[in-house]
Design an enzyme around this catalytic site. Structure first.
Site, mmCIF file in Angstrom:
data_model
loop_
_atom_site.group_PDB
_atom_site.id
_atom_site.type_symbol
_atom_site.label_atom_id
_atom_site.label_comp_id
_atom_site.label_asym_id
_atom_site.label_seq_id
_atom_site.Cartn_x
_atom_site.Cartn_y
_atom_site.Cartn_z
ATOM 1 C CB ALA A 12 38.348 76.348 -51.308
ATOM 2 C CB THR A 31 31.822 76.622 -53.264
ATOM 3 O OG1 THR A 31 32.041 76.663 -54.671
ATOM 4 C CG2 THR A 31 32.994 77.266 -52.565
ATOM 5 C CG PHE A 55 39.874 78.060 -46.429
ATOM 6 C CD1 PHE A 55 40.472 77.877 -45.196
ATOM 7 C CD2 PHE A 55 39.558 76.946 -47.185
ATOM 8 C CE1 PHE A 55 40.757 76.610 -44.729
ATOM 9 C CE2 PHE A 55 39.841 75.673 -46.720
ATOM 10 C CZ PHE A 55 40.448 75.500 -45.495
ATOM 11 C CG ASP A 58 36.811 68.561 -49.936
ATOM 12 O OD1 ASP A 58 37.301 67.677 -50.667
ATOM 13 O OD2 ASP A 58 36.540 69.706 -50.344
ATOM 14 C CG HIS A 94 46.898 72.532 -48.024
ATOM 15 N ND1 HIS A 94 46.119 73.565 -48.473
ATOM 16 C CD2 HIS A 94 48.175 72.881 -48.325
ATOM 17 C CE1 HIS A 94 46.894 74.498 -49.026
ATOM 18 N NE2 HIS A 94 48.141 74.097 -48.950
ATOM 19 C CB CYS A 154 55.930 57.622 -31.338
ATOM 20 S SG CYS A 154 54.220 57.042 -31.395
ATOM 21 C CG ASN A 183 38.466 80.866 -59.382
ATOM 22 O OD1 ASN A 183 38.056 79.925 -58.694
ATOM 23 N ND2 ASN A 183 38.917 81.992 -58.844
HETATM 24 ZN ZN LIG Z 1 53.070 58.277 -29.863
#
Ligand SMILES: [Zn+2]
Length: 251
Positions: free
Chosen positions: A24, A28, A35, A104, A121, A132, A220
């Site tokens: 993340a 920024t 988060f 993002d 993610h 389906c 970081n």
């Molecule tokens: Zn479906």
């Protein structure tokens, strides 16, 4: 150039297959809150609306989730210098791949091809049926939502539709995970950018590269859980540090 930055550049100078691991903190500076920060993303979105079982079982949760999804989850966020630096690494043929925890889409927006990105993610670009598996264009579902369908369902089977963002309680997408580990096995260096490196299994990716003795540079603006394993941590903002580092090793 600071001593630390110069040292990081020396470590990476000959690396030909650098893996970028982004969290993340790389976004920024694009205005997307971390988060974990005090103005974290969960102050805007409710975390419980992204828990899979609640989403599947409660219509009101889905209605809120779609309302936060449309019109545009991340507003007009644009890539910053850090995203462009990753693209520059690729253009110089030095990037094996970019493994990201972000949803993002800013690596793509900065010109990095989709096949160079493993999105652990998921992303907010897709919508799929949970029954389906049919996939939908977000613009189509957004149009239905604008027209008053606040909890859109699959028009083929009636199943519940969900963003392709990975929710809490949901397994990580297998294709992205496999790709990430394949790159980790082949990388000759890793740079982690804007991640606290505290979320597993994601953090195993840079750890895997480092465990083979390859250089492991962390960028970081606060300590991470893997500082003691890394070659070094560059403390500061991702846009500034990563663009200077990439400039130093590609010139
Ligand atoms: Zn479906």
């Amino acid at each position: 150039m600071s001593q630390d930055l110069a040292y990081a550049a020396r470590l990476l100078l000959d690396a030909k297959r650098i893996l970028i691991f982004s969290g993340a903190g790389i976004s920024t500076e694009s205005g997307i809150p971390d988060f974990r920060g005090t103005d974290g993303i969960w102050t805007k979105f409710s975390a419980e609306d992204f828990m899979l079982d609640r989403y599947m079982n409660e219509r009101s949760v889905r209605v809120r989730a779609w309302a936060s999804r449309f019109p545009k989850m991340f507003g007009n966020a644009r890539p910053n210098d850090a995203h462009y630096a990753v693209t520059k690494l690729w253009k110089h043929g030095r990037l094996i791949g970019c493994v990201t925890q972000n949803i993002d889409g800013l690596h793509q927006a900065a010109g990095l091809p989709q096949e160079m990105i493993a999105e652990l993610h998921g992303n907010s670009d897709g919508i799929a049926c949970m029954s389906c598996g049919a996939s939908y264009e977000p613009s189509e579902i957004e149009q239905r939502w604008v027209n008053g369908d606040v909890d859109p369902h699959c028009d083929r089977c009636g199943g519940i539709l969900k963003s392709t963002i990975v929710f809490f309680g949901e397994v990580l997408p297998q294709a992205a995970v496999s790709l990430a580990y394949r790159w980790a096995a082949e990388a000759d260096a890793v740079i982690s950018v804007g991640s606290s490196l505290s979320v597993y299994p994601a953090a195993y990716v840079p750890l895997d590269v480092a465990s083979r003795g390859a250089p492991f540079v962390i960028i970081n603006n606060q300590p991470t859980d893997l500082d003691n394993v890394a070659s070094l941590r560059l403390d500061g903002m991702a846009g500034d540090l990563l663009s200077r580092l990439v400039a130093a090793i590609t010139s």
